[in-house]
Write a protein that holds these residues in place. Structure first.
Motif, PDB file in Angstrom:
ATOM      1  N   ARG A  37       4.270  -9.143  -8.895  1.00  0.00           N
ATOM      2  CA  ARG A  37       2.997  -9.815  -9.149  1.00  0.00           C
ATOM      3  C   ARG A  37       2.028  -9.796  -7.966  1.00  0.00           C
ATOM      4  O   ARG A  37       0.921 -10.296  -8.081  1.00  0.00           O
ATOM      5  CB  ARG A  37       3.262 -11.278  -9.559  1.00  0.00           C
ATOM      6  CG  ARG A  37       3.962 -11.406 -10.903  1.00  0.00           C
ATOM      7  CD  ARG A  37       3.123 -10.772 -11.997  1.00  0.00           C
ATOM      8  NE  ARG A  37       3.814 -10.732 -13.283  1.00  0.00           N
ATOM      9  CZ  ARG A  37       3.846  -9.690 -14.081  1.00  0.00           C
ATOM     10  NH1 ARG A  37       3.244  -8.566 -13.724  1.00  0.00           N
ATOM     11  NH2 ARG A  37       4.473  -9.749 -15.235  1.00  0.00           N
ATOM     12  N   HIS A  38       2.413  -9.216  -6.860  1.00  0.00           N
ATOM     13  CA  HIS A  38       1.525  -9.157  -5.705  1.00  0.00           C
ATOM     14  C   HIS A  38       0.666  -7.890  -5.784  1.00  0.00           C
ATOM     15  O   HIS A  38       0.996  -6.933  -6.493  1.00  0.00           O
ATOM     16  CB  HIS A  38       2.336  -9.187  -4.411  1.00  0.00           C
ATOM     17  CG  HIS A  38       3.112 -10.456  -4.243  1.00  0.00           C
ATOM     18  ND1 HIS A  38       2.547 -11.622  -3.773  1.00  0.00           N
ATOM     19  CD2 HIS A  38       4.413 -10.755  -4.501  1.00  0.00           C
ATOM     20  CE1 HIS A  38       3.467 -12.567  -3.746  1.00  0.00           C
ATOM     21  NE2 HIS A  38       4.601 -12.072  -4.178  1.00  0.00           N
ATOM     22  N   PRO A  39      -0.439  -7.823  -5.034  1.00  0.00           N
ATOM     23  CA  PRO A  39      -1.333  -6.658  -5.110  1.00  0.00           C
ATOM     24  C   PRO A  39      -0.652  -5.368  -4.654  1.00  0.00           C
ATOM     25  O   PRO A  39       0.102  -5.352  -3.678  1.00  0.00           O
ATOM     26  CB  PRO A  39      -2.485  -7.031  -4.172  1.00  0.00           C
ATOM     27  CG  PRO A  39      -2.440  -8.514  -4.062  1.00  0.00           C
ATOM     28  CD  PRO A  39      -0.993  -8.885  -4.170  1.00  0.00           C
ATOM     29  N   ILE A  75       1.212   6.966 -13.923  1.00  0.00           N
ATOM     30  CA  ILE A  75       0.588   6.091 -12.925  1.00  0.00           C
ATOM     31  C   ILE A  75      -0.549   5.303 -13.566  1.00  0.00           C
ATOM     32  O   ILE A  75      -0.715   4.102 -13.323  1.00  0.00           O
ATOM     33  CB  ILE A  75       0.085   6.924 -11.734  1.00  0.00           C
ATOM     34  CG1 ILE A  75       1.287   7.497 -10.957  1.00  0.00           C
ATOM     35  CG2 ILE A  75      -0.794   6.083 -10.809  1.00  0.00           C
ATOM     36  CD1 ILE A  75       0.900   8.514  -9.892  1.00  0.00           C
ATOM     37  N   ALA A  76      -1.346   5.964 -14.411  1.00  0.00           N
ATOM     38  CA  ALA A  76      -2.443   5.269 -15.084  1.00  0.00           C
ATOM     39  C   ALA A  76      -1.914   4.211 -16.043  1.00  0.00           C
ATOM     40  O   ALA A  76      -2.478   3.113 -16.149  1.00  0.00           O
ATOM     41  CB  ALA A  76      -3.306   6.279 -15.840  1.00  0.00           C
ATOM     42  N   ASP A 101      -0.650  -5.497 -10.756  1.00  0.00           N
ATOM     43  CA  ASP A 101      -1.937  -5.678 -10.091  1.00  0.00           C
ATOM     44  C   ASP A 101      -2.148  -4.445  -9.216  1.00  0.00           C
ATOM     45  O   ASP A 101      -1.980  -4.471  -7.992  1.00  0.00           O
ATOM     46  CB  ASP A 101      -1.913  -6.960  -9.252  1.00  0.00           C
ATOM     47  CG  ASP A 101      -3.226  -7.192  -8.501  1.00  0.00           C
ATOM     48  OD1 ASP A 101      -4.175  -6.412  -8.706  1.00  0.00           O
ATOM     49  OD2 ASP A 101      -3.272  -8.131  -7.680  1.00  0.00           O
ATOM     50  N   LEU A 102      -2.511  -3.339  -9.878  1.00  0.00           N
ATOM     51  CA  LEU A 102      -2.503  -2.026  -9.229  1.00  0.00           C
ATOM     52  C   LEU A 102      -3.894  -1.399  -9.259  1.00  0.00           C
ATOM     53  O   LEU A 102      -4.541  -1.348 -10.304  1.00  0.00           O
ATOM     54  CB  LEU A 102      -1.512  -1.096  -9.952  1.00  0.00           C
ATOM     55  CG  LEU A 102      -1.497   0.375  -9.517  1.00  0.00           C
ATOM     56  CD1 LEU A 102      -1.005   0.509  -8.075  1.00  0.00           C
ATOM     57  CD2 LEU A 102      -0.630   1.199 -10.465  1.00  0.00           C
ATOM     58  N   LEU A 143       0.858  -1.177   0.000  1.00  0.00           N
ATOM     59  CA  LEU A 143       0.000   0.000   0.000  1.00  0.00           C
ATOM     60  C   LEU A 143       0.896   1.230   0.000  1.00  0.00           C
ATOM     61  O   LEU A 143       1.652   1.454   0.941  1.00  0.00           O
ATOM     62  CB  LEU A 143      -0.912  -0.003   1.230  1.00  0.00           C
ATOM     63  CG  LEU A 143      -1.815   1.214   1.434  1.00  0.00           C
ATOM     64  CD1 LEU A 143      -2.749   1.403   0.250  1.00  0.00           C
ATOM     65  CD2 LEU A 143      -2.604   1.086   2.733  1.00  0.00           C
ATOM     66  N   LEU A 144       0.839   1.995  -1.082  1.00  0.00           N
ATOM     67  CA  LEU A 144       1.665   3.188  -1.239  1.00  0.00           C
ATOM     68  C   LEU A 144       0.772   4.417  -1.081  1.00  0.00           C
ATOM     69  O   LEU A 144      -0.257   4.526  -1.766  1.00  0.00           O
ATOM     70  CB  LEU A 144       2.330   3.209  -2.617  1.00  0.00           C
ATOM     71  CG  LEU A 144       3.201   1.994  -2.979  1.00  0.00           C
ATOM     72  CD1 LEU A 144       3.673   2.093  -4.428  1.00  0.00           C
ATOM     73  CD2 LEU A 144       4.380   1.875  -2.032  1.00  0.00           C
TER      74      LEU A 144
END
Length: 490
Positions: A354-356, A375-376, A383-384, A330-331
Motif C-alpha cells: 500500500r505504500h507508493p 506493468i500497465a 499505488d504505482l 523506486l524501481l
C-alpha cells in the motif's frame, strides 16, 4: 507460508545463515593475518627486517589466495548481505593484492644484497627462480600471473565462458597447491608447528570448497531436478521461462529480487550454469526467469522444449526489499535488468503493498521493453506510477524518448520523502552508475540506493568509490599487520 521478516517463501524451511557485512570485513584480515601470528610463535634463526617483510608478504599473500576460494559469490553465508556485485568486485581486487604480494616476496629477500652488490643481488634472485628447492613456488607464481592477467583479459580471449571457468578453477587449484607445498617445504616459519598445521587446514578447506561447489551441488542438481513448463517471448530476443519443481523436489525459499544459477538438460553441472534473476514472487509456485539472448548459452534459450530438465542452484543475492518494507519504493530497470524488478513488482502485488511505488523502465528501442502490458495492468492494484522510456523513436510508440536523466529522476521522486524511499536499480553498468549518482544528488541516502549488475564491473559511481575505499582500508590493515610482524620479530 510467507516469512514476513525476510520476504521469503518458507515452504521448505530452508534458511541459509548470512554473515553481516561488518563480520565479513573483520574475518578477512583475521584469516589473512593469522599466519603472521602463528609465525611469531616459531623460534627460528634471526633474519633482517627485509627478510621478515618478504616472509610476511608471502604468508599473507598465500592466505589471501586460499580465501579467494570462498569469495566467488557462491557462498550465501559470505555474500548474502553484501550482494554478488560487491563480493565479486572484492574478489577481483584482492586477486591483484595477492599477485603483488607474492611477486614482491622473492624480490624483497634480495634487497639488502642488491643494495650492497647489485650483481650478487641479481644472481641471488635468479637462484630463487631456478633452484629445485624453490620450484613449486616458481610454479605457483607463474600460474598466478597467468590466472590474474588472463581473468582481466577474459573478454578478449577466444574462449567460451564455460572453458574459461574450468581453466580458472584448475589454475587456482595449481596456484594454491604449489604455494602450500612451497610454504611447508621451503618456508622457515611454515616447516613445522602451528603454522604448518594452519596450511594443511587451509588446503583441506579449499578442497572442501571444491567438493561442495562441484560435487555436492552437482548431486543436488540431479537429485532435486526442476522442469521447464513453458517458454514465452516477452520482447525482442527476450524470453520468460516458467520453471517448476519436479516431483519430490522441494520448493525454493527465496526473496523477491534474488537470483539463481541455472543449467539445463544433460549439462546440469556447476561449470555450465549461468546466473539469472528471479522474475517472480515467492508466493507463486515455481520460478520465472526472464532471459535475454546475449551469448553462447542464451542464444538458444527460446528453443528449449517444455519438459526439459533444469538445474537450479540458489537463491543468491541481496537485491531485495528486506528491511525496507514500510518505505516508498523506486524501481529502475534498464534492458534485461527488468527481470529482478519484475519479480519485486509481482511480489508487491502479491503482498497487496500500500505504500507508493515508482517504476522507471528504459531500453534502446520499444521492442526491447518486456511485459509492458502487465506493468500497465498492475497499476490498478498498487499505488504505482510508471515511466517507460525508449532511447530511439519508433512508429506507434506512445512512451517517452531519451535517457533517464536527472530531470526525469527528479520527477519520479516527486511527492516522495528521499529519506523514506528505497531505490533498486538493475541494468547496464553505465546506466547503473549514472542513476545511482543522480539519486544521491537528489537526496537519497547512499544506504538506500541498491544496485545489481551481472557484468561484475567495478563501476565509477559514488557507491563504487566508497566501496573501493573500504577495500583499500582492508588492504592497509594487511600491510599494517606485516609491518607489526617485522617490528615484533626484528
Amino acid at each position: 507460508m510467507r516469512d514476513k521478516a525476510t520476504g521469503a517463501n518458507s515452504g521448505d524451511g530452508r534458511r541459509t545463515p548470512r554473515l553481516p557485512a561488518w563480520a565479513v570485513a573483520v574475518l578477512y584480515p583475521v584469516v589473512c593475518l593469522a599466519p603472521l601470528v602463528l609465525a611469531a610463535t616459531r623460534d627460528v634463526v634471526a633474519t633482517s627486517g627485509w627478510g621478515l617483510a618478504a616472509a610476511g608478504l608471502g604468508l599473507v599473500g598465500l592466505a589471501g589466495m586460499a580465501v579467494q576460494f570462498v569469495t566467488s559469490g557462491r557462498f550465501e553465508i559470505v555474500s548474502g548481505r553484501l550482494g554478488i556485485d560487491r563480493v565479486m568486485a572484492f574478489h577481483k581486487t584482492t586477486a591483484w593484492w595477492v599477485l603483488l604480494a607474492l611477486l614482491l616476496h622473492p624480490v624483497i629477500y634480495v634487497v639488502p644484497t642488491f643494495l650492497a652488490d647489485p650483481g650478487l643481488g641479481g644472481e641471488r634472485l635468479w637462484a630463487y627462480h631456478t633452484l629445485p628447492h624453490y620450484r613449486s613456488g616458481v610454479v605457483a607464481l607463474s600460474v598466478l600471473v597467468l590466472l590474474v592477467v588472463g581473468s582481466a583479459l577474459r573478454a578478449r580471449l577466444p574462449l567460451r565462458y564455460e572453458a574459461w571457468r574450468a581453466a580458472h578453477l584448475v589454475l587456482a587449484a595449481v596456484v594454491l597447491g604449489a604455494g602450500l607445498h612451497h610454504a611447508v617445504s621451503a618456508g622457515r616459519f611454515s616447516a613445522a608447528g602451528l603454522l604448518n598445521v594452519y596450511w594443511w587446514a587451509m588446503g583441506a578447506a579449499a578442497v572442501g570448497v571444491v567438493v561442495v561447489l562441484y560435487g555436492l551441488r552437482w548431486a543436488r542438481l540431479h537429485l532435486r531436478p526442476w522442469r521447464l513448463a513453458s517458454v514465452t517471448k516477452v520482447a525482442d530476443r527476450m524470453w520468460e521461462l516458467d520453471i517448476q519443481p519436479a516431483e519430490g523436489t522441494p520448493p525454493l525459499g527465496y526473496r523477491a529480487g534474488q537470483f539463481v544459477w541455472m543449467t539445463e538438460g544433460v549439462r546440469r553441472f556447476p561449470l555450465f550454469d549461468h546466473p539469472f534473476s528471479i522474475a517472480d514472487s515467492p508466493l507463486r509456485p515455481g520460478l520465472s526467469l526472464v532471459v535475454k539472448e546475449a551469448g553462447d548459452f542464451t542464444k538458444q534459450i527460446g528453443t528449449l522444449a517444455p519438459g526439459t530438465p533444469i538445474g537450479i542452484d540458489g537463491p543468491y543475492g541481496s537485491f531485495t526489499l528486506e528491511e525496507h518494507g514500510e518505505d516508498a519504493v523506486l524501481l529502475i530497470a534498464g534492458g534485461v535488468g527488468i527481470a529482478p524488478i519484475l519479480g519485486l513488482l509481482r511480489d508487491l502485488v502479491a503482498q497487496e503493498y500500500r505504500h507508493p511505488i515508482r517504476l522507471a523502465y528504459a531500453a534502446g528501442r520499444p521492442e526491447n521493453l518486456a511485459c509492458i502490458d502487465e506493468i500497465a495492468a498492475v497499476r490498478s492494484a498498487l499505488d504505482l506510477e510508471t515511466l517507460l522510456l525508449s532511447e530511439e523513436e519508433a512508429h506507434g510508440w506512445q512512451g517517452e524518448i531519451g535517457r533517464l536523466d536527472r530531470n526525469r529522476l527528479s520527477e519520479m521522486l516527486r511527492g516522495l520523502d528521499p529519506e523514506r524511499t528505497v531505490a533498486l536499480i538493475c541494468g547496464p553498468g553505465p546506466m547503473v552508475t549514472a542513476v545511482a549518482d543522480g539519486l544521491i544528488d537528489l537526496g537519497l541516502p547512499m544506504d538506500r540506493v541498491i544496485y545489481e549488475r551481472f557484468d561484475y564491473s567495478e563501476g565509477a559511481s559514488r557507491l563504487d568509490r566508497r566501496l573501493r575505499r573500504r577495500f583499500m582500508g582492508l588492504g592497509l590493515a594487511l600491510l599494517a599487520g606485516v609491518a607489526a610482524f617485522v617490528a615484533l620479530m626484528a
